[in-house]
Design an enzyme around this catalytic site. Structure first.
Site, PDB file in Angstrom:
ATOM      1  N   LYS A 120     -33.389  35.263  40.058  1.00 42.18           N
ATOM      2  CA  LYS A 120     -34.262  35.673  41.169  1.00 42.18           C
ATOM      3  C   LYS A 120     -34.749  37.093  40.938  1.00 42.18           C
ATOM      4  CE  LYS A 120     -32.753  33.221  45.241  1.00 42.18           C
ATOM      5  NZ  LYS A 120     -31.717  33.190  46.232  1.00 42.18           N
ATOM      6  N   LYS A 202     -16.093  49.420  37.346  1.00 44.08           N
ATOM      7  CA  LYS A 202     -14.950  48.626  36.883  1.00 44.08           C
ATOM      8  C   LYS A 202     -15.029  48.497  35.357  1.00 44.08           C
ATOM      9  CE  LYS A 202     -13.342  43.869  36.801  1.00 44.08           C
ATOM     10  NZ  LYS A 202     -13.787  42.900  35.900  1.00 44.08           N
ATOM     11  N   LYS A 205     -16.248  44.257  29.957  1.00 44.21           N
ATOM     12  CA  LYS A 205     -17.079  44.133  28.755  1.00 44.21           C
ATOM     13  C   LYS A 205     -18.539  43.950  29.129  1.00 44.21           C
ATOM     14  CE  LYS A 205     -17.438  39.339  28.532  1.00 44.21           C
ATOM     15  NZ  LYS A 205     -16.442  38.923  29.508  1.00 44.21           N
TER      16      LYS A 205
END
Ligand code: ADP
Ligand code: TRP
Length: 332
Positions: A120, A202, A205
């Site tokens: 979107k 946070k 990866k």
């Protein structure tokens, strides 16, 4: 007796967030738990197929995760340690679960919703652009991993709690329709610490902000040097609150070392020195596991052997559960 089960998807070099948030707490459970409890820790390799397209990469990541578990102290005598793809019963149960799961439940799963949202945001007309059916069915496969082993407790990070709840509702639905046949997992313990990454988000990866666990010392030092800091000069007193160097240091150091570091912050330790101290601490904790990791990566037959043994034990349990379910569902 309680059964603990958890898995990690092998898609990247494991980082200190994975270690402190997931792997270490699970290993501690197996070390400190009651002797009658059962522990199953596995490599969720087929989950990685939703995104990994290269067989060499796929295999490499499986060995990296397996070597990481073992290097950080998983004891294959205490834990049934295996890889998901060695347990074909998983995929059979997944089909049975899929046929009993409303499609709408899967549409509400966060990984799928996030992928739709990304389409979107990118202005794509087709909101399912690039989303494969494996990603859509991810929670069903994860539920099969869990329900196949009659497990009670699933230690996972916060991001996986929704999946465990979906597994519980799949078990409930099967039990309601066919009579009690699956164990409904009681708890998903979100036990690990939350580890921030090099840029303060946070550690993940997906953000490219990780401190990988088992890179050579030089690379580890270089990575730690990338941690963002404010522009306070050497000798200026510094805040520990909001300092990433301090946050990560705390995860590795003893309480007295943490107190000592607090003092150094007040006394105006330079960011350069603080990074050196952090590197030394992290490196000291990781150097022994790193050696073990390197040994295992160079002797992969040792890993193969542990995984094979684990698969034999796991398949015995899995086969019994699947027979029970098939009997109820198909009559055979
Ligand atoms: P990533 O976010 O790097 O893709 P994964 O999703 O593969 O990591 O996570 C594997 C396990 O490690 C999960 O149980 C997750 O909760 C845990 N984990 C990942 N990153 C962190 C972090 N920064 N802090 C704590 N736990 C983490
Ligand atoms: N989905 C988990 C992850 O991305 C991995 C996983 C697969 C898992 N099957 C599981 C975790 C079963 C716990 C239980 O990290």
């Amino acid at each position: 007796m309680k059964t603990y089960l958890t898995g990690i998807k092998p898609t990247h070099l494991p980082h200190i967030g994975n270690m402190l948030g997931a792997i270490k707490p699970a290993i501690d459970f197996s070390k400190n738990g009651k002797s009658e409890d059962r522990y199953l820790y596995f490599i969720a390799d087929y989950h990685a197929l939703t995104s990994v397209r290269d067989s060499e990469d796929f295999k490499e990541h499986v060995y990296e995760i397996a070597a990481t578990w073992l290097a950080l102290g998983l004891d294959p005598a205490k834990v049934i340690f295996y890889k998901q793809s060695d347990i074909p019963e998983t995929f059979e149960l997944a089909w049975i679960l899929a046929c009993n799961t409303p499609k709408g439940d899967l549409e509400r799963a966060h990984a799928y919703k996030a992928a739709v949202q990304a389409n979107k945001d990118a202005g794509k007309k087709d909101l399912n652009h690039g989303i494969n059916a494996g990603l859509f069915n991810y929670p069903v496969l994860m539920a099969a991993d869990i329900l196949l082993f009659d497990c009670d407790i699933v230690p996972v990070g916060k991001d996986q709690v929704q999946h465990v709840e979906m597994a519980r509702s799949m078990a409930q639905r099967i039990n309601q329709h066919y009579g009690d046949v699956l164990v409904e997992p009681q708890e998903s313990l979100s036990v690990g610490q939350y580890i921030p990454g090099l840029d303060g988000r946070k550690m993940s990866k997906s953000y490219g902000n990780t401190i990988p666990l088992f890179v050579p010392e030089k690379k580890l030092k270089k990575t730690i040097n990338k941690i963002t800091t404010d522009s306070k000069e050497p000798n200026e007193p510094k805040e520990t609150k909001g300092s990433l160097i301090f946050d990560i240091y705390q995860c590795f150091a003893s309480p007295s070392e943490v107190q000592e570091m607090k003092k150094k912050y007040l006394e105006g330790i330079s960011w350069g020195e603080a990074k050196v101290e952090l590197f030394e601490k992290v490196n000291a904790v990781l150097s022994e596991p790193r050696e073990k990791y390197e040994y295992l990566m160079a002797n992969r037959e040792v890993i193969d052997c542990h995984l094979k043994e684990g698969a034999v034990k796991a398949r015995k349990i899995a086969g019994e559960t699947l027979d029970r379910v098939k009997q109820r569902v198909t009559g055979f």
